[in-house]
Motif scaffolding. Structure first.
Motif, short mmCIF file in Angstrom:
data_model
loop_
_atom_site.label_atom_id
_atom_site.label_comp_id
_atom_site.label_asym_id
_atom_site.label_seq_id
_atom_site.Cartn_x
_atom_site.Cartn_y
_atom_site.Cartn_z
N ASN A 349 1.09 -1.13 -0.12
CA ASN A 349 0.02 -0.43 -0.18
C ASN A 349 0.82 1.44 -0.43
O ASN A 349 1.39 1.61 0.96
CB ASN A 349 -0.96 0.04 1.13
N PRO A 350 1.09 1.88 -1.35
CA PRO A 350 2.45 3.05 -1.12
C PRO A 350 1.56 3.89 -0.75
O PRO A 350 3.03 4.88 -0.31
CB PRO A 350 2.44 2.76 -2.92
N ALA A 351 0.67 4.17 -1.48
CA ALA A 351 0.41 5.17 -0.23
C ALA A 351 0.35 5.75 1.21
O ALA A 351 0.38 6.55 1.81
CB ALA A 351 -1.54 5.74 -0.50
N SER A 449 -5.05 19.88 0.96
CA SER A 449 -6.40 19.27 0.79
C SER A 449 -6.37 18.00 0.24
O SER A 449 -8.00 17.32 0.62
CB SER A 449 -6.83 20.21 0.55
N ASN A 450 -5.93 17.85 -0.48
CA ASN A 450 -5.34 16.61 -1.22
C ASN A 450 -4.86 15.41 -0.37
O ASN A 450 -6.19 14.61 -0.70
CB ASN A 450 -5.34 16.77 -2.56
N GLN A 454 -8.32 12.13 1.27
CA GLN A 454 -7.65 10.68 1.11
C GLN A 454 -7.47 10.04 2.56
O GLN A 454 -8.49 8.64 2.89
CB GLN A 454 -6.01 10.17 0.43
N TYR A 455 -6.64 10.67 3.26
CA TYR A 455 -6.27 9.67 4.16
C TYR A 455 -7.53 10.04 5.54
O TYR A 455 -7.63 9.05 6.31
CB TYR A 455 -4.90 10.74 4.82
N ASP A 460 -8.84 6.79 -2.23
CA ASP A 460 -8.05 6.69 -3.64
C ASP A 460 -8.09 7.42 -4.06
O ASP A 460 -8.93 7.55 -4.72
CB ASP A 460 -7.88 5.38 -3.92
N ARG A 461 -7.61 8.41 -3.83
CA ARG A 461 -7.94 9.89 -4.38
C ARG A 461 -7.31 9.63 -6.07
O ARG A 461 -8.31 10.42 -6.90
CB ARG A 461 -6.12 10.72 -4.04
#
Length: 561
Positions: A349-351, A449-450, A454-455, A460-461
């Motif tokens: 999960n790279p994010a 904010s992006n 997501q978090y 997933d953005r």
């Protein structure tokens, strides 16, 4: 008839279709090399000739900075020792012809690149395939004057066009661009936007458009119209004129101060990812740079940039906008942002993996190279530096220790550095919860904010379905932004926001009403956002913000847009 596409460069253009059919040059896999020395010598002669041609193209006054960077990437590949060695080995050990050896090496390299999860980098595979074709064509002495047969204004159709091919087009004759397969994150999309050419990508026009058809490209709505009737043509022409008129009217805000009708001032900065955007800071009356994405400056490099290379990048940036502020975000690599010279281990999960300052802290020597370059540039103007993906105070303390070491090293080298303000990018719920422990170390805060969306929303953005269903303009995100602002204001710390929310003219006034001191905006939407703020009352913005904070549903928030 109309066909859907993805608008990657906005505008409306009418004209006649010209279908570009690229010549496919085949490599010779049948011939056996009988004179290895001569074949290798010819390979090097051809390779150097193409490098010379690319260097001339790169240095041309007609080529912008973005195209220059992409051409430079081709030159670096042709000069790459590993590529040269592989071709020589195929010729000498396996008796491949030069054309077969070149095609095999570059096709394998293109395939490896195409398998990367990052679409931006994977799109480079097409560039490498094109480079292979040009090198083979040069070896076979085949003329490849790409697009030069275009001598009048056309709407250009093609399956795909690489940046190198784009740079050869007679752009004065290209009214619009329609491509079937190029991704929206491709380098060609960047070039189309840089040149202001309306463009539709991922548009399946095959078997529906023929040479000479009257077409209209609506790169505002993402539509291609084929042989439209007079009424449709008039409607689209009117839409185009209206869009141009609206854009011209926005220019009245360039020289106005960024303040509301009732006198509340804000700072409106911009997000920058390429040095060729610097001229627009002055042209559009932007107050400075609120986010310099350093990882985008490094894309296309085969090796990590040296301290001197980075210093020159930051020097150019500061000198272009001084006395305005430059906010440099340290390397934010990982997840969907990859660099050619950084090879991260595969992560499930790279994010949620090694990204942002996590990578920097795991690679302190590389991190300190960037810190020293930033410190040196701080003698030239006003620089702020912010660190991405900070979650806890321990990370911040470790960063400050490396910063102190960097200053010590510069002193030992008798190199000057100035004062820089320090900040973090707030992107996770943990960062908000831990913010009180970090504020004593900080001069400012920027809300990303992006990633915060997501978090916080666990979305997933990069997923287009989910990102539309779970809007960043949601109660949870508005509440989170308000919490950050309140915590920072208690300690007299200024707060900015640099995500996509700031670039939406409908949402930006509400963010100002929440109490933000600054917005950092994408250049393409800077004037619409400034117009929205300058045309409204701060009192109204605060009332809207208060109402938004009471909303419990996304649908309730939508009524304020």
């Amino acid at each position: 008839m109309n066909i859907d596409g993805v608008a990657v460069s906005q505008g409306i253009a009418m004209g006649h279709a010209h279908l570009l059919n690229k010549q496919i040059i085949k490599a010779d896999y049948l011939s056996i090399c009988t004179d290895v020395t001569a074949e290798v010598a010819i390979f090097h002669q051809t390779r150097l000739k193409l490098i010379s041609h690319l260097q001339q193209l790169r240095d041309s006054s007609d080529i912008n900075d973005t195209a220059t960077e992409l051409i430079e990437a081709d030159i670096l590949l042709l000069e790459d020792d590993e590529f040269i060695s592989e071709v020589e080995q195929l010729i000498s050990q396996w008796q491949f012809s030069t054309t077969a050896a070149v095609e095999r090496c570059l096709r394998l390299h293109a395939y490896q690149i195409s398998q990367l999860a990052n679409q931006y980098l994977a799109s480079r595979a097409n560039d490498i395939e094109s480079l292979s074709q040009r090198l083979i064509a040069l070896f076979l002495n085949i003329e490849t004057a790409f697009g030069q047969q275009i001598s009048h204004e056309v709407v250009l159709f093609a399956d795909d066009i690489t940046p190198a091919e784009f740079s050869q087009l007679p752009l004065q004759h290209i009214k619009a661009l329609v491509l079937k397969s190029t991704g929206v994150t491709s380098h060609t999309a960047i070039l189309a936007r840089a040149h202001g050419i309306p463009a539709l990508f991922l548009c399946d026009y095959h078997h529906q458009v023929i040479e000479g058809d009257a077409v209209v490209v609506d790169a505002l709505a993402g539509k291609l119209y084929i042989n439209p009737d007079n009424n449709r043509q008039q409607q689209l022409a009117d839409s185009g004129k209206a869009a141009q008129l609206a854009q011209q009217k926005l220019r009245q805000f360039i020289n106005l101060p960024a303040q509301t009708l009732d006198g509340h001032s804000v700072k409106l900065l911009s997000n920058i990812g390429q040095l060729n955007q610097l001229d627009q800071i002055e042209q559009l009356g932007i107050d400075g740079i609120g986010l310099l994405r350093t990882e985008l400056l490094f894309m296309g490099l085969k090796q990590a940039p040296t301290e001197e290379q980075q210093y020159q990048m930051y020097k150019q940036t500061v000198e272009a906008v001084t006395p305005k502020v430059v906010t440099i975000r340290t390397l934010d690599v990982g997840a969907d942002k990859q660099l050619d010279y950084i090879h991260l281990d595969k992560q499930e999960n790279p994010a949620l993996g090694e990204r942002g300052v996590r990578y920097s802290l795991h690679n302190p020597e590389q991190f300190m190279v960037q810190l020293r370059a930033i410190l040196r540039a701080s003698t030239l103007g006003c620089i702020r530096v912010m660190f991405p993906m900070i979650n806890q105070v321990e990370e911040l303390i470790d960063i400050l220790d490396l910063l102190a070491q960097s200053k010590k090293q510069l002193k030992q080298q008798q190199l000057d550095y100035g004062k820089i303000e320090l900040g973090i990018v707030v992107e996770t719920p943990a960062a908000i919860i831990n913010l009180p422990s970090m504020l004593p170390y900080l001069d400012f805060i920027s809300i990303g904010s992006n990633d915060l969306s997501q978090y916080t929303l666990a979305v997933d953005r990069t997923n287009p379905v989910l990102s539309q269903q779970f809007s960043a303009f949601s109660p949870a995100i508005i509440q989170s932004i308000a919490t950050v602002i309140n915590l920072a204001k208690q300690q007299q710390i200024s707060v900015s926001l640099c995500g996509e929310l700031a670039s939406d003219p409908r949402i930006a006034p509400i963010l100002i009403g929440l109490g933000l001191d600054e917005l950092s905006i994408n250049i393409g939407t800077f004037l619409p956002v400034k117009a929205a703020i300058c045309s409204g009352q701060y009192n109204h913005f605060t009332q809207q913000a208060a109402a938004c904070l009471k909303s419990t549903k996304i649908s309730q928030l939508a009524q304020y847009l």
